[in-house]
Design a protein around this motif. Structure first.
Motif, PDB file in Angstrom:
ATOM      1  N   ILE A  51      -6.636  -6.728  -2.688  1.00 17.89           N
ATOM      2  CA  ILE A  51      -7.205  -5.669  -1.853  1.00 17.89           C
ATOM      3  C   ILE A  51      -8.707  -5.518  -2.062  1.00 17.89           C
ATOM      4  O   ILE A  51      -9.362  -4.804  -1.294  1.00 17.89           O
ATOM      5  CB  ILE A  51      -6.509  -4.315  -2.099  1.00 17.89           C
ATOM      6  CG1 ILE A  51      -6.834  -3.767  -3.494  1.00 17.89           C
ATOM      7  CG2 ILE A  51      -5.028  -4.441  -1.904  1.00 17.89           C
ATOM      8  CD1 ILE A  51      -6.310  -2.363  -3.701  1.00 17.89           C
TER       9      ILE A  51
ATOM     10  N   PHE B 180      -8.254   2.900   1.482  1.00 17.85           N
ATOM     11  CA  PHE B 180      -7.577   1.618   1.684  1.00 17.85           C
ATOM     12  C   PHE B 180      -6.597   1.362   0.540  1.00 17.85           C
ATOM     13  O   PHE B 180      -5.433   1.001   0.765  1.00 17.85           O
ATOM     14  CB  PHE B 180      -8.616   0.507   1.759  1.00 17.85           C
ATOM     15  CG  PHE B 180      -8.052  -0.869   2.033  1.00 17.85           C
ATOM     16  CD1 PHE B 180      -7.826  -1.300   3.332  1.00 17.85           C
ATOM     17  CD2 PHE B 180      -7.745  -1.727   0.990  1.00 17.85           C
ATOM     18  CE1 PHE B 180      -7.312  -2.564   3.584  1.00 17.85           C
ATOM     19  CE2 PHE B 180      -7.229  -2.989   1.234  1.00 17.85           C
ATOM     20  CZ  PHE B 180      -7.013  -3.406   2.536  1.00 17.85           C
TER      21      PHE B 180
ATOM     22  N   GLY C  65      -3.581   3.708   0.710  1.00 16.77           N
ATOM     23  CA  GLY C  65      -2.638   3.266   1.731  1.00 16.77           C
ATOM     24  C   GLY C  65      -1.801   2.086   1.285  1.00 16.77           C
ATOM     25  O   GLY C  65      -0.585   2.043   1.522  1.00 16.77           O
ATOM     26  N   VAL C  66      -2.424   1.114   0.612  1.00 16.80           N
ATOM     27  CA  VAL C  66      -1.675  -0.054   0.127  1.00 16.80           C
ATOM     28  C   VAL C  66      -0.632   0.375  -0.907  1.00 16.80           C
ATOM     29  O   VAL C  66       0.509  -0.095  -0.886  1.00 16.80           O
ATOM     30  CB  VAL C  66      -2.634  -1.103  -0.467  1.00 16.80           C
ATOM     31  CG1 VAL C  66      -1.841  -2.210  -1.166  1.00 16.80           C
ATOM     32  CG2 VAL C  66      -3.515  -1.701   0.611  1.00 16.80           C
TER      33      VAL C  66
ATOM     34  N   LEU D 230       2.297   2.249   0.948  1.00 14.55           N
ATOM     35  CA  LEU D 230       3.108   1.319   1.745  1.00 14.55           C
ATOM     36  C   LEU D 230       3.895   0.361   0.854  1.00 14.55           C
ATOM     37  O   LEU D 230       5.034   0.006   1.179  1.00 14.55           O
ATOM     38  CB  LEU D 230       2.208   0.539   2.704  1.00 14.55           C
ATOM     39  CG  LEU D 230       1.660   1.321   3.897  1.00 14.55           C
ATOM     40  CD1 LEU D 230       0.611   0.496   4.645  1.00 14.55           C
ATOM     41  CD2 LEU D 230       2.791   1.710   4.842  1.00 14.55           C
TER      42      LEU D 230
ATOM     43  N   ALA E 243       1.874  -4.589   2.975  1.00 12.51           N
ATOM     44  CA  ALA E 243       1.031  -3.396   2.893  1.00 12.51           C
ATOM     45  C   ALA E 243      -0.437  -3.743   3.099  1.00 12.51           C
ATOM     46  O   ALA E 243      -1.174  -3.023   3.783  1.00 12.51           O
ATOM     47  CB  ALA E 243       1.232  -2.716   1.540  1.00 12.51           C
TER      48      ALA E 243
ATOM     49  N   MET F 250      -2.826  -2.421   6.193  1.00  9.11           N
ATOM     50  CA  MET F 250      -4.047  -1.664   5.932  1.00  9.11           C
ATOM     51  C   MET F 250      -5.284  -2.412   6.420  1.00  9.11           C
ATOM     52  O   MET F 250      -6.301  -1.772   6.729  1.00  9.11           O
ATOM     53  CB  MET F 250      -4.160  -1.362   4.440  1.00  9.11           C
ATOM     54  CG  MET F 250      -3.157  -0.321   3.949  1.00  9.11           C
ATOM     55  SD  MET F 250      -3.181   1.229   4.900  1.00  9.11           S
ATOM     56  CE  MET F 250      -4.869   1.793   4.610  1.00  9.11           C
ATOM     57  N   ASN F 251      -5.220  -3.745   6.509  1.00  8.78           N
ATOM     58  CA  ASN F 251      -6.333  -4.482   7.124  1.00  8.78           C
ATOM     59  C   ASN F 251      -6.569  -3.997   8.543  1.00  8.78           C
ATOM     60  O   ASN F 251      -7.718  -3.901   9.003  1.00  8.78           O
ATOM     61  CB  ASN F 251      -6.030  -5.980   7.146  1.00  8.78           C
ATOM     62  CG  ASN F 251      -6.189  -6.653   5.792  1.00  8.78           C
ATOM     63  OD1 ASN F 251      -5.599  -7.700   5.542  1.00  8.78           O
ATOM     64  ND2 ASN F 251      -6.980  -6.073   4.911  1.00  8.78           N
TER      65      ASN F 251
ATOM     66  N   CYS G 123      -6.187  -1.067   9.572  1.00  9.65           N
ATOM     67  CA  CYS G 123      -6.721   0.296   9.538  1.00  9.65           C
ATOM     68  C   CYS G 123      -8.169   0.363   9.064  1.00  9.65           C
ATOM     69  O   CYS G 123      -8.754   1.455   9.070  1.00  9.65           O
ATOM     70  CB  CYS G 123      -5.864   1.159   8.614  1.00  9.65           C
ATOM     71  SG  CYS G 123      -4.130   1.298   9.109  1.00  9.65           S
TER      72      CYS G 123
ATOM     73  N   LEU H 231     -10.732   3.577   8.966  1.00  9.89           N
ATOM     74  CA  LEU H 231     -11.142   4.119   7.669  1.00  9.89           C
ATOM     75  C   LEU H 231     -12.651   4.174   7.543  1.00  9.89           C
ATOM     76  O   LEU H 231     -13.213   5.148   7.017  1.00  9.89           O
ATOM     77  CB  LEU H 231     -10.548   3.272   6.537  1.00  9.89           C
ATOM     78  CG  LEU H 231      -9.026   3.277   6.387  1.00  9.89           C
ATOM     79  CD1 LEU H 231      -8.599   2.340   5.264  1.00  9.89           C
ATOM     80  CD2 LEU H 231      -8.512   4.685   6.122  1.00  9.89           C
TER      81      LEU H 231
END
Length: 327
Positions: free
Chosen positions: A263, A279, A282-283, A286, A303, A307-308, A310, A314
């Motif tokens: 991430i 970020f 969120g990961v 999820l 996950a 999130m990529n 999003c 963000l």
């Protein structure tokens, strides 16, 4: 000096430090699973270099810039660490090639990819080849047997695969956590047997990257904190309906690999401090939801890709929280 020389040199130096930081985790994987880890790594890196060379030649660009920045080798190494150690050779080759082609070069190459190439390759392999992606070894194999297994030569040894701790917990319906840890060899002291040491090794490598300021702390802290909090809130002790303790989730699966090496990928991840923190949060959330109620035992890859998607939102949210300076 060309205007791109300094950034290329910084990228190359960062990739070298990332590979160095991955070394403790790779050694721990080799200790746990044996020669399959090394074979996976060689196949993945070789495939990545070939794909990079072919794509660069098709674009009629000089070979050295693309091959020397190290980004393809890092993506291949991360993917090799995430794949089952004794998966068929064609699965490793397919996953790496697909990850680089559809996760990076389709969008114009390094610096332009909206998705993490390693995780995209992993997810494509998981969706297309679900059965071999679930074959995790119960123990390491000798070098000869490892080659036979990877290249489908001869007969596979008996009882060499088992369900992972995350998979056993997900399908458990009747045993308490204490009974699972006592009866299932996939469980160690706190997390997956041996995998807890792998996670600690990747954690040590992540601390090295933080100390060298190769990565920022926001995304890893956000992911680990949110995973800890949600697993604590949903933890039911040792009951049969328990979803595992916070320590179990932190030390199982690809948690630390994801937190410090995946991430934190600078292109597909967030760029500003607040966006990075969100970020990571969120990961983490999820990952827990997919592990607990999803169809796959470890949700890190899914996950990250979700999130990529999003990241633009963000970044806009983070920008809106910045104080406006009047002219």
């Amino acid at each position: 000096m060309s205007p791109f020389e300094a950034p290329d040199e910084r990228l190359q130096q960062a990739m070298k430090l990332v590979l160095l930081a991955l070394l403790p985790g790779l050694l721990a994987l080799f200790w746990l699973y044996g020669w399959g880890v090394l074979i996976n790594l060689i196949l993945a890196v070789t495939t990545a270099l070939i794909v990079e060379a072919i794509v660069t030649r098709l674009r009629r660009q000089p070979l050295p810039p693309t091959l020397s920045d190290g980004s393809a080798i890092v993506s291949a190494t991360l993917l090799a660490a995430a794949l089952p150690p004794y998966c068929p050779w064609w699965l490793t080759v397919t996953a790496v090639a697909a990850g680089l082609l559809f996760g990076k070069h389709l969008y114009g190459g390094v610096g332009k990819n909206p998705f993490n190439p390693a995780m995209l390759g992993f997810v494509l392999a998981m969706v297309m080849f679900a059965q071999p992606m679930t074959h995790w070894p119960a123990h390491g194999l000798d070098l000869t047997t490892s080659f036979q297994q990877v290249f489908n030569i001869g007969q596979a040894p008996d009882a060499w695969v088992q369900a992972t701790a995350l998979d056993s917990l997900r399908i458990n319906k009747s045993l308490t956590m204490d009974e699972l840890f006592a009866s299932d060899s996939a469980f160690g002291r706190f997390g997956g047997r041996g995998v807890e040491w792998v996670n600690l090794a990747f954690f040590a490598g992540g601390l090295f990257l933080l100390q060298r300021r190769v990565i920022a702390w926001h995304a890893p802290v956000g992911m680990l904190a949110s995973l800890f909090v949600i697993s604590l809130l949903c933890w039911n002790g040792s009951g049969s309906d328990s979803h595992g303790s916070p320590l179990f989730h932190l030390l199982s699966g690809a948690t630390m690999l994801g937190a410090f090496f995946i991430i934190t990928e600078p292109v597909s991840g967030a760029r500003t401090a607040l966006a990075r923190l969100l970020f990571g949060v969120g990961v983490g959330l999820l990952t827990y939801l997919i592990r607990t109620w999803g169809g796959y035992p470890d949700g890190v890859a899914f996950a990250v890709l979700l999130m990529n998607l999003c990241v633009p939102a963000l970044e806009r949210f983070a920008a809106s929280r910045q104080p406006q300076v009047s002219p």
